[in-house]
Design a protein around this motif. Structure first.
Motif, mmCIF file in Angstrom:
data_model
loop_
_atom_site.group_PDB
_atom_site.id
_atom_site.type_symbol
_atom_site.label_atom_id
_atom_site.label_comp_id
_atom_site.label_asym_id
_atom_site.label_seq_id
_atom_site.Cartn_x
_atom_site.Cartn_y
_atom_site.Cartn_z
ATOM 1 N N MET A 1 69.283 -55.353 83.256
ATOM 2 C CA MET A 1 67.895 -55.079 82.632
ATOM 3 C C MET A 1 68.666 -53.274 82.032
ATOM 4 S SD MET A 1 64.277 -54.903 84.075
ATOM 5 C CE MET A 1 64.269 -57.063 84.608
ATOM 6 N N LYS A 2 67.973 -53.722 81.211
ATOM 7 C CA LYS A 2 68.379 -52.159 80.616
ATOM 8 C C LYS A 2 67.394 -51.029 80.871
ATOM 9 C CE LYS A 2 68.932 -49.738 75.865
ATOM 10 N NZ LYS A 2 68.398 -49.281 74.759
ATOM 11 N N PRO A 3 67.471 -50.050 81.739
ATOM 12 C CA PRO A 3 66.829 -49.215 81.972
ATOM 13 C C PRO A 3 65.474 -48.714 81.228
ATOM 14 C CG PRO A 3 68.374 -47.664 81.762
ATOM 15 C CD PRO A 3 68.515 -48.639 81.673
ATOM 16 N N ILE A 4 63.701 -48.410 81.127
ATOM 17 C CA ILE A 4 63.405 -47.912 80.598
ATOM 18 C C ILE A 4 63.663 -46.666 79.594
ATOM 19 C CG2 ILE A 4 60.695 -47.832 79.981
ATOM 20 C CD1 ILE A 4 60.007 -49.857 81.824
ATOM 21 N N GLN A 5 63.621 -46.314 78.692
ATOM 22 C CA GLN A 5 63.622 -45.087 78.087
ATOM 23 C C GLN A 5 62.007 -43.530 77.842
ATOM 24 O OE1 GLN A 5 66.621 -44.784 75.109
ATOM 25 N NE2 GLN A 5 67.580 -46.429 75.997
ATOM 26 N N PHE A 6 62.485 -43.012 78.059
ATOM 27 C CA PHE A 6 61.458 -41.866 78.389
ATOM 28 C C PHE A 6 60.383 -41.568 76.649
ATOM 29 C CE2 PHE A 6 59.472 -37.768 77.174
ATOM 30 C CZ PHE A 6 58.535 -37.710 78.165
ATOM 31 N N ARG A 7 61.587 -41.525 76.005
ATOM 32 C CA ARG A 7 61.124 -42.314 74.796
ATOM 33 C C ARG A 7 59.888 -42.958 74.135
ATOM 34 N NH1 ARG A 7 60.693 -37.762 72.073
ATOM 35 N NH2 ARG A 7 61.329 -37.585 69.116
ATOM 36 N N TRP A 8 60.938 -44.039 75.224
ATOM 37 C CA TRP A 8 59.688 -45.624 74.598
ATOM 38 C C TRP A 8 58.650 -45.207 75.021
ATOM 39 C CZ3 TRP A 8 63.234 -50.308 77.017
ATOM 40 C CH2 TRP A 8 64.718 -49.776 76.402
ATOM 41 N N ILE A 9 58.691 -44.067 76.163
ATOM 42 C CA ILE A 9 57.009 -44.724 76.308
ATOM 43 C C ILE A 9 56.684 -43.512 75.531
ATOM 44 C CG2 ILE A 9 55.534 -43.087 78.786
ATOM 45 C CD1 ILE A 9 58.194 -44.145 80.632
ATOM 46 N N GLU A 10 56.975 -42.324 75.560
ATOM 47 C CA GLU A 10 56.505 -41.151 74.402
ATOM 48 C C GLU A 10 55.655 -42.213 72.728
ATOM 49 O OE1 GLU A 10 58.185 -37.106 74.675
ATOM 50 O OE2 GLU A 10 59.400 -38.337 73.556
ATOM 51 N N ALA A 11 56.813 -42.659 72.587
ATOM 52 C CA ALA A 11 56.147 -43.966 70.951
ATOM 53 C C ALA A 11 54.679 -43.966 71.566
ATOM 54 C CB ALA A 11 57.454 -44.519 70.730
ATOM 55 N N PHE A 12 54.331 -45.309 72.585
ATOM 56 C CA PHE A 12 53.058 -46.255 72.925
ATOM 57 C C PHE A 12 52.027 -45.183 72.815
ATOM 58 C CE2 PHE A 12 51.684 -47.791 76.859
ATOM 59 C CZ PHE A 12 50.447 -48.652 76.276
ATOM 60 N N GLN A 13 52.927 -43.776 73.744
ATOM 61 C CA GLN A 13 51.304 -43.148 73.937
ATOM 62 C C GLN A 13 51.219 -42.641 72.475
ATOM 63 O OE1 GLN A 13 51.608 -39.032 74.676
ATOM 64 N NE2 GLN A 13 50.220 -39.158 76.318
ATOM 65 N N ALA A 14 51.813 -42.147 71.099
ATOM 66 C CA ALA A 14 51.951 -41.653 69.990
ATOM 67 C C ALA A 14 50.837 -42.555 69.732
ATOM 68 C CB ALA A 14 52.565 -41.282 69.765
ATOM 69 N N ILE A 15 51.399 -44.080 69.101
ATOM 70 C CA ILE A 15 51.191 -44.916 69.078
ATOM 71 C C ILE A 15 49.373 -45.379 69.410
ATOM 72 C CG2 ILE A 15 50.880 -47.403 68.523
ATOM 73 C CD1 ILE A 15 53.929 -47.096 68.342
ATOM 74 N N ALA A 16 49.514 -45.326 70.145
ATOM 75 C CA ALA A 16 48.009 -45.316 70.848
ATOM 76 C C ALA A 16 47.087 -44.378 70.410
ATOM 77 C CB ALA A 16 47.692 -45.178 72.584
ATOM 78 N N GLU A 17 47.453 -43.570 70.013
ATOM 79 C CA GLU A 17 45.747 -42.176 70.471
ATOM 80 C C GLU A 17 46.220 -42.256 68.387
ATOM 81 O OE1 GLU A 17 48.129 -38.452 72.042
ATOM 82 O OE2 GLU A 17 47.555 -39.302 73.825
ATOM 83 N N SER A 18 47.416 -42.198 68.084
ATOM 84 C CA SER A 18 47.180 -42.353 66.100
ATOM 85 C C SER A 18 46.930 -43.448 65.858
ATOM 86 C CB SER A 18 48.649 -42.081 65.986
ATOM 87 O OG SER A 18 49.133 -43.169 66.094
ATOM 88 N N GLY A 19 47.112 -44.788 66.151
ATOM 89 C CA GLY A 19 46.660 -45.814 65.741
ATOM 90 C C GLY A 19 47.423 -46.831 65.021
ATOM 91 N N SER A 20 49.121 -46.172 64.472
ATOM 92 C CA SER A 20 49.639 -46.784 63.601
ATOM 93 C C SER A 20 50.731 -46.037 63.960
ATOM 94 C CB SER A 20 48.876 -46.390 62.094
ATOM 95 O OG SER A 20 49.882 -44.775 61.634
ATOM 96 N N THR A 21 52.073 -47.246 63.348
ATOM 97 C CA THR A 21 53.451 -45.849 63.858
ATOM 98 C C THR A 21 54.040 -45.050 62.844
ATOM 99 O OG1 THR A 21 54.266 -47.803 62.064
ATOM 100 C CG2 THR A 21 54.539 -48.807 64.610
ATOM 101 N N ILE A 22 53.470 -45.456 61.674
ATOM 102 C CA ILE A 22 53.703 -44.630 60.504
ATOM 103 C C ILE A 22 52.972 -42.954 60.687
ATOM 104 C CG2 ILE A 22 53.179 -43.533 58.452
ATOM 105 C CD1 ILE A 22 53.125 -46.100 57.333
ATOM 106 N N ASP A 23 51.874 -42.674 61.702
ATOM 107 C CA ASP A 23 51.186 -41.599 61.883
ATOM 108 C C ASP A 23 51.917 -40.739 63.510
ATOM 109 O OD1 ASP A 23 49.484 -41.297 60.125
ATOM 110 O OD2 ASP A 23 47.837 -42.387 61.359
ATOM 111 N N ALA A 24 52.425 -42.025 64.265
ATOM 112 C CA ALA A 24 52.516 -41.570 65.953
ATOM 113 C C ALA A 24 54.422 -41.319 65.076
ATOM 114 C CB ALA A 24 53.126 -42.872 66.015
ATOM 115 N N ALA A 25 54.767 -41.192 64.796
ATOM 116 C CA ALA A 25 56.693 -40.637 63.463
ATOM 117 C C ALA A 25 56.336 -39.650 63.331
ATOM 118 C CB ALA A 25 56.847 -42.236 62.844
ATOM 119 N N ASP A 26 55.321 -39.385 62.072
ATOM 120 C CA ASP A 26 55.077 -37.989 61.967
ATOM 121 C C ASP A 26 55.072 -36.502 62.967
ATOM 122 O OD1 ASP A 26 55.215 -38.568 59.353
ATOM 123 O OD2 ASP A 26 53.490 -38.977 58.843
ATOM 124 N N ARG A 27 54.029 -37.873 63.984
ATOM 125 C CA ARG A 27 54.288 -36.389 64.591
ATOM 126 C C ARG A 27 55.034 -36.196 66.209
ATOM 127 N NH1 ARG A 27 49.318 -38.938 69.433
ATOM 128 N NH2 ARG A 27 49.834 -37.283 71.356
#
Length: 294
Positions: A1-27
């Protein structure tokens, strides 16, 4: 099983706060496709859908709402981890274990330690005080970050930093007649009684030689360890010839210190462990204590 990467968790939080992958990516400063890949990888690893799509927006799923708190806790812990590493890098935090003898612990280290504590208040400093024989045994185990010791001491030169050389002095009871003199000559001590270290010690042998060269005899009436010497002088048991650090710890209300000519010089050094890398905090401590040690 591939370990969960820290960057994935950052992405999850950013999308949850911004509501879109585009805004989260900019952030987070990445492109939108990378953000989508991070989210897909995390959901695939967890086996749950973290978001539900509402038009062009993403809303947390019930499972995602529960996982968001865990993500935030993980990110906060990582932030603390990074800050702690930076503090240690900047010598603002950590632990330093120093071992030394009683004379250096009382006469040399207090001022250096106080200066070090002012500059690195979050550092935990442990000072272990031991007799010479105990110190040698402790050094054998290498369970220390730094050692302060009197020379000579058999140790590799590459792991030794000299503190300096200091002239020996004479400690007298405050009411002793010789206290009227600022500097004592060996001849002044011809009829005096002394307290001193046992005759097997290096310091004692050097004082014996000093008196012998002057045609005098040095014969302490009391032989004891360094810890008790100043108290014996204060009680009137005899005079003491010693290093300035031992003398500095004497009771100034009951004893006085006078320079001595001729005298012997005492030399001291810091020792680093030989079997592991030097602790950066130990190096910084030495730099403060011996400014020209770099």
């Amino acid at each position: 099983m591939k370990p969960i990467q820290f960057r994935w968790i950052e992405a999850f939080q950013a999308i949850a706060e911004s509501g879109s992958t585009i805004d989260a990516a900019d952030r987070l400063g990445m492109d939108q496709s990378a953000m989508s890949r991070h989210l897909s990888a995390l959901e695939g690893q967890l086996g749950i859908a973290l978001f539900e799509r509402q038009g062009r927006r993403l809303r947390l799923s019930p499972e995602g709402s529960e996982m968001l708190g865990e993500a935030e806790a993980t990110l906060a812990a990582m932030d603390r981890f990074r800050r702690r590493a930076q503090e240690i890098k900047n010598l603002a935090a950590g632990h330093l274990h120093l071992i030394t003898t009683a004379s250096l612990a009382r006469g040399f280290l207090p001022e250096v330690t106080q200066d070090f504590r002012r500059r690195a208040p979050e550092v935990t400093l442990k000072i272990t005080v031991a007799a010479r024989a105990e110190l040698e045994a402790a050094i054998e185990t290498q369970q220390f970050d730094l050692c302060a010791v009197a020379l000579p001491f058999p140790y590799p030169a590459a792991n030794l930093i000299r503190i300096g050389r200091y002239p020996g002095v004479c400690v007298l009871p405050r009411d002793h007649p010789l206290g009227a003199k600022k500097t004592l000559r060996l001849a002044d001590l011809r009829r005096e009684s002394f307290v001193g270290l046992p005759n097997s010690t290096v310091g004692r042998l050097r004082i014996d030689a000093l008196f012998r060269e002057a045609g005098l005899t040095y014969r302490p009436t009391i032989d004891t360890t360094a810890v008790a010497l100043n108290e014996l002088v204060a009680a009137g048991a005899g005079l003491l010839i010693t290093d300035p650090f031992t003398a500095r710890s004497a009771d100034s209300e009951r004893t006085i210190v006078r320079s001595l000519k001729p005298t012997i010089e005492y030399e001291f050094a810091f020792l680093f462990p030989t079997k592991r890398k030097r602790a950066r905090l130990a190096e910084r401590f030495v730099e403060m204590a011996v400014p020209d040690s770099r």
